[in-house]
Write an enzyme that holds these catalytic residues in place. Structure first.
Site, PDB file in Angstrom:
ATOM      1  N   LYS A  86       0.822  -1.215   0.000  1.00  0.00           N
ATOM      2  CA  LYS A  86       0.000   0.000   0.000  1.00  0.00           C
ATOM      3  C   LYS A  86       0.856   1.265   0.000  1.00  0.00           C
ATOM      4  O   LYS A  86       0.447   2.298  -0.512  1.00  0.00           O
ATOM      5  CB  LYS A  86      -0.940  -0.004   1.208  1.00  0.00           C
ATOM      6  CG  LYS A  86      -2.062  -1.017   1.038  1.00  0.00           C
ATOM      7  CD  LYS A  86      -3.128  -0.863   2.093  1.00  0.00           C
ATOM      8  CE  LYS A  86      -4.376  -1.625   1.706  1.00  0.00           C
ATOM      9  NZ  LYS A  86      -4.188  -3.097   1.826  1.00  0.00           N
ATOM     10  N   GLU A 108     -10.646   6.411   2.334  1.00  0.00           N
ATOM     11  CA  GLU A 108     -11.516   5.427   2.954  1.00  0.00           C
ATOM     12  C   GLU A 108     -10.634   4.298   3.469  1.00  0.00           C
ATOM     13  O   GLU A 108      -9.545   4.076   2.956  1.00  0.00           O
ATOM     14  CB  GLU A 108     -12.497   4.864   1.914  1.00  0.00           C
ATOM     15  CG  GLU A 108     -11.962   3.676   1.080  1.00  0.00           C
ATOM     16  CD  GLU A 108     -10.796   4.006   0.148  1.00  0.00           C
ATOM     17  OE1 GLU A 108     -10.519   5.203  -0.060  1.00  0.00           O
ATOM     18  OE2 GLU A 108     -10.145   3.071  -0.347  1.00  0.00           O
ATOM     19  N   SER A 376       2.229  -9.601  -0.410  1.00  0.00           N
ATOM     20  CA  SER A 376       1.772  -8.207  -0.417  1.00  0.00           C
ATOM     21  C   SER A 376       2.012  -7.490   0.903  1.00  0.00           C
ATOM     22  O   SER A 376       2.186  -6.279   0.932  1.00  0.00           O
ATOM     23  CB  SER A 376       0.286  -8.151  -0.785  1.00  0.00           C
ATOM     24  OG  SER A 376      -0.468  -9.009   0.049  1.00  0.00           O
TER      25      SER A 376
HETATM   26  C1  LIG Z   1      -5.016  -4.149   1.309  1.00  0.00           C
HETATM   27  C2  LIG Z   1      -4.239  -5.368   1.156  1.00  0.00           C
HETATM   28  C3  LIG Z   1      -4.487  -6.282   0.097  1.00  0.00           C
HETATM   29  C4  LIG Z   1      -5.626  -6.133  -0.874  1.00  0.00           C
HETATM   30  O1  LIG Z   1      -5.529  -5.061  -1.751  1.00  0.00           O
HETATM   31  P1  LIG Z   1      -5.212  -5.200  -3.304  1.00  0.00           P
HETATM   32  O2  LIG Z   1      -5.597  -3.865  -3.835  1.00  0.00           O
HETATM   33  O3  LIG Z   1      -6.021  -6.311  -3.875  1.00  0.00           O
HETATM   34  O4  LIG Z   1      -3.761  -5.454  -3.445  1.00  0.00           O
HETATM   35  C5  LIG Z   1      -3.649  -7.379  -0.019  1.00  0.00           C
HETATM   36  N1  LIG Z   1      -2.649  -7.607   0.847  1.00  0.00           N
HETATM   37  C6  LIG Z   1      -2.382  -6.774   1.869  1.00  0.00           C
HETATM   38  C7  LIG Z   1      -1.260  -7.091   2.796  1.00  0.00           C
HETATM   39  C8  LIG Z   1      -3.167  -5.628   2.060  1.00  0.00           C
HETATM   40  O5  LIG Z   1      -2.892  -4.817   3.091  1.00  0.00           O
END
Ligand SMILES: *Cc1c(COP(=O)(O)O)cnc(C)c1O
Length: 408
Positions: A86, A108, A376
């Site tokens: 993010k 948001e 992620s």
């Molecule tokens: C917010 C989040 C996601 C989901 O968001 P995408 O826009 O689909 O990438 C995935 N993994 C983590 C660790 C997140 O914080």
């Protein structure tokens, strides 16, 4: 004008008249930075000095041995500042806001991760910051609300509707309509009206750019498949875009919740429970009933729990240029446990969906094949959920003791 921001049938910008000029301004500003090579350099410098970029590509030797098939690599977005991909999006939008000369940002947030990332960015750039969050989410995500406030943001609990993410999005748009001149809305994923899906994907493309170079350096060849979890779709778009011109299979993994047959999941592309619709200013697959009422979603990971999905991924789904799968809560916990024990790495519950699917497929591939899993985010944020899922008695004891101290 009308066809801008469409991906096949999906996307677009369905806006109230009053916001049209603001979106035009945003699109113009975005086109300008996209065509300015100095901007990307400034962005890379910021991310390498503030957020640990380039993030490593880790060879998961023990997991590879465990499954006996493809060589498994992990792209480490968990090592970003604030613990997830993010940061790529919010810092990119922060630079854009600076260039537009605005002084206030709003966002948001559902689970609170995007709120914390935006509050962090606002502190760094000296912007005023207001975060909209459904009242239900405020109550269940206290640690993130705490940090947002400590970072200087105002957190507004939204009491409309079902008091969750979609209600927070509506409230953020209402704020924007009344403060367009001073304020930028930092949308958190590759969804929403044009240019957000393209813009957020653009900032996240740093993941795929790095991963492609890193795997070529490590293995001298491209991966056979790459895996990413799909909430709104931004980390998936980031990784996938690095391989759009390559013979690499792109695999997106949605939240299977209690199973696709249970109705308790958040799978818009793999399940049969979603259909094409227009909501929140854009057209995509939504989990909705035949009257267009949004359905309840369910997932062990708050970050994948969303009714819509990136219109870019919806188009790729229909064209077959990416494959979409789902992993259940149970499979996710098993994948998380295995990754911790074998590699000393704690994936976020969201990321663990990509791990779970990769683990299903790795043994069926040959030892010559290489795959990349996008981690992620980091999982220590999930301590409350994971401790419950593994039913850890010592954790329960700790929470009860802590609560008693406050009562005393
Ligand atoms: C917010 C989040 C996601 C989901 O968001 P995408 O826009 O689909 O990438 C995935 N993994 C983590 C660790 C997140 O914080």
């Amino acid at each position: 004008m009308k066809n801008r921001g469409y991906y096949g049938d999906y996307g677009g910008a369905f806006l109230p008249e009053i916001l049209v000029a603001t979106f035009d301004e945003l699109e113009t500003a975005f086109e300008k930075i996209k065509n300015d090579p100095d901007f990307w350099k400034e962005y890379e410098t910021l991310m390498s000095t503030y957020s640990c970029r380039a993030t490593p590509l880790t060879f998961a030797q023990n997991l590879t041995r465990e499954f006996g098939g493809a060589k498994i690599y992990i792209k480490r977005e968990d090592l970003n500042h604030t613990g997830a991909h993010k940061a790529n999006n919010v810092m990119g939008q922060g630079l854009l806001v600076k260039r537009m000369g605005k002084k206030r940002v709003i966002a948001e947030t559902g689970a609170g991760q995007h709120g914390v990332a935006t509050a962090t960015m606002a502190a760094k750039f000296g912007f005023d910051c207001t975060i909209y969050m459904g009242e239900v989410d405020v109550l269940r995500q206290r640690p993130n609300v705490f940090w947002m406030e400590q970072l200087g943001a105002t957190v507004v609990p939204v009491t409309d509707g079902t008091r969750i993410l979609k209600d927070a999005i509506n409230e953020a748009f209402r704020d924007w309509v009344t403060h367009m001149d001073t304020t930028h809305y930092v949308l958190g994923t590759a969804c929403g009206p044009h240019p957000f899906p393209e813009m957020v994907s653009y900032f996240q493309s740093i993941i795929g750019k790095e991963a492609r170079q890193q795997i070529l350096a490590a293995e001298g060849k491209l991966p056979k498949r790459v895996y990413a979890c799909v909430g709104g779709g931004s980390n998936a778009m980031g990784l996938f875009s690095g391989f759009f011109n390559d013979p690499v299979e792109l695999v997106g993994v949605e939240a299977g919740g209690k199973g696709l047959d249970s109705g308790m999941h958040a799978s818009r592309l793999k399940s049969k429970d979603a259909s094409c619709g227009i909501a929140q200013g854009y057209k995509t697959y939504f989990l909705q009933d035949s009257d267009g009422q949004m359905k309840e979603t369910s997932s062990i990971s708050a970050g994948l729990d969303y009714v819509g999905v990136s219109p870019i991924l919806s188009a790729m789904h229909d064209k077959g240029t990416a494959r979409f799968e789902s992993a259940t809560d149970e499979e996710v916990i098993a994948a998380l446990k295995l990754t911790m024990k074998k590699e000393g790495i704690i994936p976020a519950l969201e990321s663990a969906h990509a791990f779970a699917q990769a683990f299903k497929e790795a043994p069926t591939l040959s030892r010559q094949d290489v795959i990349i899993i996008n981690q992620s985010g980091r999982g220590d944020k999930d301590i409350f959920t994971v401790a419950d899922a593994v039913d850890d008695p010592k954790w329960k004891e700790f929470i009860i003791k802590k609560a008693k101290e406050y009562h005393a």
